[in-house]
Structures are given as structure tokens and as C-alpha cells.
Design a protein around this motif. Structure first.
Motif, PDB file in Angstrom:
ATOM      1  N   GLN A 207      10.692 -10.163   7.177  1.00 33.77           N
ATOM      2  CA  GLN A 207      10.437  -9.688   5.838  1.00 33.77           C
ATOM      3  C   GLN A 207       9.033  -9.691   5.272  1.00 33.77           C
ATOM      4  N   PHE A 208       8.046 -10.739   5.580  1.00 33.21           N
ATOM      5  CA  PHE A 208       6.853 -10.679   5.352  1.00 33.21           C
ATOM      6  C   PHE A 208       5.967  -9.396   5.886  1.00 33.21           C
ATOM      7  N   LEU A 209       6.220  -9.178   7.324  1.00 29.97           N
ATOM      8  CA  LEU A 209       5.587  -8.051   7.873  1.00 29.97           C
ATOM      9  C   LEU A 209       5.852  -6.637   7.443  1.00 29.97           C
ATOM     10  N   TRP A 210       7.190  -6.723   6.899  1.00 33.22           N
ATOM     11  CA  TRP A 210       7.700  -5.380   6.537  1.00 33.22           C
ATOM     12  C   TRP A 210       7.175  -5.135   5.173  1.00 33.22           C
ATOM     13  N   VAL A 211       7.014  -5.918   4.344  1.00 30.94           N
ATOM     14  CA  VAL A 211       6.568  -5.851   3.023  1.00 30.94           C
ATOM     15  C   VAL A 211       5.024  -5.761   3.021  1.00 30.94           C
ATOM     16  N   TRP A 212       4.356  -6.474   3.729  1.00 33.30           N
ATOM     17  CA  TRP A 212       3.024  -6.507   3.683  1.00 33.30           C
ATOM     18  C   TRP A 212       2.554  -5.191   4.239  1.00 33.30           C
ATOM     19  N   ASN A 213       3.195  -4.476   5.204  1.00 33.91           N
ATOM     20  CA  ASN A 213       2.589  -3.373   5.811  1.00 33.91           C
ATOM     21  C   ASN A 213       3.261  -1.978   5.117  1.00 33.91           C
ATOM     22  N   ASP A 214       4.114  -2.088   4.079  1.00 34.02           N
ATOM     23  CA  ASP A 214       4.603  -1.133   3.628  1.00 34.02           C
ATOM     24  C   ASP A 214       3.757  -0.317   2.630  1.00 34.02           C
ATOM     25  N   MET A 215       4.072   0.743   2.872  1.00 37.76           N
ATOM     26  CA  MET A 215       3.473   2.033   1.965  1.00 37.76           C
ATOM     27  C   MET A 215       4.324   2.892   1.365  1.00 37.76           C
ATOM     28  N   LEU A 216       5.490   3.156   2.111  1.00 35.42           N
ATOM     29  CA  LEU A 216       6.215   4.161   1.145  1.00 35.42           C
ATOM     30  C   LEU A 216       6.819   3.770  -0.095  1.00 35.42           C
ATOM     31  N   VAL A 217       7.231   2.582  -0.255  1.00 30.41           N
ATOM     32  CA  VAL A 217       7.809   2.128  -1.633  1.00 30.41           C
ATOM     33  C   VAL A 217       6.689   1.750  -2.438  1.00 30.41           C
ATOM     34  N   ALA A 218       5.497   1.115  -2.018  1.00 30.09           N
ATOM     35  CA  ALA A 218       4.203   1.245  -2.724  1.00 30.09           C
ATOM     36  C   ALA A 218       3.816   2.356  -3.424  1.00 30.09           C
ATOM     37  N   LEU A 219       3.918   3.483  -2.754  1.00 33.45           N
ATOM     38  CA  LEU A 219       3.224   4.902  -3.147  1.00 33.45           C
ATOM     39  C   LEU A 219       4.057   5.239  -4.241  1.00 33.45           C
ATOM     40  N   LEU A 220       5.645   4.890  -4.329  1.00 37.78           N
ATOM     41  CA  LEU A 220       6.287   5.517  -5.423  1.00 37.78           C
ATOM     42  C   LEU A 220       6.452   4.544  -6.620  1.00 37.78           C
ATOM     43  N   PHE A 221       6.530   3.492  -6.285  1.00 30.79           N
ATOM     44  CA  PHE A 221       6.807   2.300  -7.304  1.00 30.79           C
ATOM     45  C   PHE A 221       5.784   1.483  -7.840  1.00 30.79           C
ATOM     46  N   ALA A 222       4.450   1.691  -7.500  1.00 29.78           N
ATOM     47  CA  ALA A 222       3.186   0.977  -7.931  1.00 29.78           C
ATOM     48  C   ALA A 222       2.271   1.877  -8.532  1.00 29.78           C
ATOM     49  N   ASP A 223       1.528   1.553  -9.491  1.00 24.97           N
ATOM     50  CA  ASP A 223       0.621   2.127 -10.154  1.00 24.97           C
ATOM     51  C   ASP A 223      -0.636   1.871  -9.638  1.00 24.97           C
ATOM     52  N   SER A 224      -1.855   2.450 -10.331  1.00 19.36           N
ATOM     53  CA  SER A 224      -3.105   1.983  -9.875  1.00 19.36           C
ATOM     54  C   SER A 224      -3.366   0.485 -10.187  1.00 19.36           C
ATOM     55  N   SER A 225      -2.724  -0.080 -10.686  1.00 12.98           N
ATOM     56  CA  SER A 225      -3.081  -1.342 -11.212  1.00 12.98           C
ATOM     57  C   SER A 225      -2.445  -2.363 -10.577  1.00 12.98           C
ATOM     58  N   SER A 226      -1.302  -2.124  -9.715  1.00 13.47           N
ATOM     59  CA  SER A 226      -0.383  -2.748  -8.961  1.00 13.47           C
ATOM     60  C   SER A 226      -0.185  -2.379  -7.566  1.00 13.47           C
ATOM     61  N   GLN A 227      -1.056  -1.310  -7.120  1.00 14.62           N
ATOM     62  CA  GLN A 227      -0.767  -0.906  -5.854  1.00 14.62           C
ATOM     63  C   GLN A 227      -1.312  -1.782  -4.646  1.00 14.62           C
ATOM     64  N   PRO A 228      -0.681  -2.106  -3.608  1.00 16.25           N
ATOM     65  CA  PRO A 228      -1.138  -2.988  -2.544  1.00 16.25           C
ATOM     66  C   PRO A 228      -2.193  -2.475  -1.675  1.00 16.25           C
ATOM     67  N   LEU A 229      -2.446  -3.331  -0.463  1.00 18.27           N
ATOM     68  CA  LEU A 229      -3.881  -2.855   0.143  1.00 18.27           C
ATOM     69  C   LEU A 229      -3.599  -1.412   0.934  1.00 18.27           C
ATOM     70  N   THR A 230      -2.369  -1.478   1.464  1.00 21.92           N
ATOM     71  CA  THR A 230      -2.040  -0.180   2.367  1.00 21.92           C
ATOM     72  C   THR A 230      -2.353   1.025   1.465  1.00 21.92           C
ATOM     73  N   VAL A 231      -1.870   1.240   0.058  1.00 30.49           N
ATOM     74  CA  VAL A 231      -2.286   2.206  -0.600  1.00 30.49           C
ATOM     75  C   VAL A 231      -3.449   2.469  -1.108  1.00 30.49           C
ATOM     76  N   GLU A 232      -4.181   1.300  -1.357  1.00 32.95           N
ATOM     77  CA  GLU A 232      -5.468   1.296  -1.713  1.00 32.95           C
ATOM     78  C   GLU A 232      -6.345   2.001  -0.553  1.00 32.95           C
ATOM     79  N   LEU A 233      -6.225   1.586   0.583  1.00 33.40           N
ATOM     80  CA  LEU A 233      -6.968   1.803   1.737  1.00 33.40           C
ATOM     81  C   LEU A 233      -6.723   3.372   1.999  1.00 33.40           C
ATOM     82  N   GLN A 234      -5.566   3.651   1.808  1.00 23.75           N
ATOM     83  CA  GLN A 234      -5.113   5.348   2.039  1.00 23.75           C
ATOM     84  C   GLN A 234      -5.876   6.053   1.012  1.00 23.75           C
TER      85      GLN A 234
END
Length: 279
Positions: A207-234
Motif C-alpha cells: 500500500q505504501f509503495l503504491w500510494v507514494w509512487n502514484d501520480m494518476l490519482v493525484a493529478l486528478l484529485f489534488a490541486d497545487s496546494s495538496s499535490q504530492p512529490l510525483t506531480v510536483e516533479l512532473q
């Protein structure tokens, strides 16, 4: 593997496994060395040139990374998404797995079959309907919204894994605990959970690896203030394609955390997966 060892000898097999491990670690080593080099050195040659010129290596990139508010905020967002999601999935999955394994209630088998059926539902199917629902509830673009989505899609596998693991426990052991006056909650916390540590650890890693490396869900559900590291690097790659001095240490930071988590729990990994995958 034993037959291969008898045929080739332990030395050859071990040498081959070491070679495979070195090849597997090469990209990680390359990324680490790149994260310690300046943009000018990176433009002049590949990361392997640092092996002959160690003077290229410094911690300046990591100092600059700590001053990049976008990267640091995204890192903490990733922690705030990954850790609660993993904890919730493990806790709720353990409770549900125990209930499906040892508690009798109407429709137990039918509900468990429904949970198993949810394993084959692609995550892409639920993106737009859940996004619309979260928009109505005010959760769209927030960390709790991302956490809830990951929890919902992580629970079917968690329940399936833990139910099968708990069902393999000796029935006599639980009956003896009940005869001694233990209620279901005490049996679950004092007996089932300690015995189920390997399965719980393997589930936590998945579960941790899947969520930590996720970008698809974060791209849709997170905005600029809540986006994780994968989206920020992209986003950094898209906006500043030449800032390798920021991207390389950021990517290494994103990679090294799940690697550390995996190696910390690796002794439980194979045992828990194999025990919970078959009945």
C-alpha cells in the motif's frame, strides 16, 4: 533454485545473483550521483564521469532543494497522503479480514465475493464518478480526498489478503481463547494481530509503495496546494526542463524513501504474501 545450485555450484549462483543486484542498483546509483553534480557538470558528461572526478560531487543541490518551497511542500504532502492511507487500509483491512474469516453473519460469503470482484475493477473507471462526488462534498483538490480514494481502492486487496491469512490460523487456538473468556476484540488484538504480523507488514509495503509512487490519482484529485512529490516533479520537468540540479535530488528523494521502507520490512514480505495468497 536448489537444482540450479547443485548443477552450477553455490559460487556461480551467488556471483550471478550479485551481478543481477548490481545491475538493478545501477539506475539508483546513477540518480544519486546525478543529484550530487551541478547542472554544468551534468551537461558536459554522464553521471559515470563523477567516478573519475569525485570533485564534481557536493551537497549544494540538496541545500537548494531544501529552499525550494514547491518540492518541500510536495514531499510533506506525499507523507500526509501515504502514511494515513497505509494505516487506514491496514487497520480496516485487518478488522474486515478477521470478520470474514471467523465471524458468522448473514451474507458473509456473498459480501466477500463482492469484495473479491472489486479487485478486477480498474482504477480508471472510478476516477470521474468519484471526482464528481468529491466536488459535491467539498473534498476535491484536498489531501483527505486523495486519501479516501486510495483507501477505497486499496481495501479490496487488503481484505482479500488478510482474510485468507487469518483463515489459515488453527480454529482450536481461537476456540481455546473463547473458552478462557476472551471476547472477539481481545482475541483480535492479543492473538490474531501478533500472529498476523507478516501479512500486515507485506500489506503495508504494498500500500505504501503504491500510494507514494502514484501520480494518476493525484493529478486528478489534488490541486497545487495538496499535490504530492510525483506531480510536483512532473510539473518541474514541464516548466523548467533544464533544472536538473533540482529534479535529480528531488527524484532521488522520491525514490529512496520507498526503497528504505521495503528493505526495512523485507524479512516479512515474502512470508506474508505467500501465506495470505492461498488458502
Amino acid at each position: 533454485m536448489n537444482a540450479v545450485r547443485r548443477y552450477l555450484g553455490n559460487g556461480i549462483v551467488q556471483a550471478f545473483l550479485v551481478l543481477v543486484g548490481l545491475v538493478w542498483m545501477t539506475p539508483l546509483a546513477g540518480l544519486f550521483l546525478s543529484s550530487l553534480r551541478s547542472a554544468e557538470d551534468t551537461a558536459e558528461g554522464g553521471w559515470w564521469t563523477a567516478l573519475a572526478s569525485p570533485g564534481q560531487l557536493s551537497l549544494d543541490n540538496y541545500s537548494a532543494l531544501l529552499g525550494n518551497s514547491g518540492i518541500t511542500q510536495a514531499f510533506w504532502n506525499t507523507v500526509l497522503i501515504s502514511v494515513p492511507t497505509t494505516v487506514l487500509v491496514v487497520v480496516v483491512g485487518a478488522l474486515a479480514g478477521y470478520a470474514f474469516a471467523w465471524l458468522d453473519f448473514p451474507g458473509r460469503e456473498a459480501v466477500f465475493l463482492l469484495v473479491v470482484a472489486l479487485l478486477v475493477v480498474p482504477v480508471q473507471i472510478g476516477l470521474l464518478p468519484v471526482a464528481k462526488l468529491f466536488g459535491q462534498l467539498g473534498l476535491f483538490g484536498t489531501i483527505p480526498g486523495v486519501v479516501l480514494f486510495h483507501v477505497a481502492y486499496g481495501l479490496p486487496f487488503a481484505v482479500f489478503l488478510l482474510r485468507n491469512y487469518f483463515a489459515e490460523m488453527p480454529k482450536e487456538m481461537l476456540e481455546a481463547a473463547r473458552m478462557d473468556g476472551g471476547n472477539e476484540w481481545r482475541i483480535f488484538t492479543r492473538l490474531v494481530l501478533p500472529v498476523g504480523k507478516p501479512a500486515l507488514a507485506s500489506l503495508a509495503i504494498f500500500q505504501f509503495l503504491w500510494v507514494w509512487n502514484d501520480m494518476l490519482v493525484a493529478l486528478l484529485f489534488a490541486d497545487s496546494s495538496s499535490q504530492p512529490l510525483t506531480v510536483e516533479l512532473q510539473s518541474q520537468i514541464r516548466q523548467f526542463g533544464s533544472n536538473i540540479d533540482v529534479l535529480a535530488p528531488g527524484a532521488f528523494l522520491s525514490l529512496v524513501v520507498p526503497v528504505v521502507v521495503f528493505f526495512a520490512f523485507q524479512r516479512h514480505f515474502v512470508q506474508g504474501v505467500m501465506a495470505g495468497s492461498v488458502k
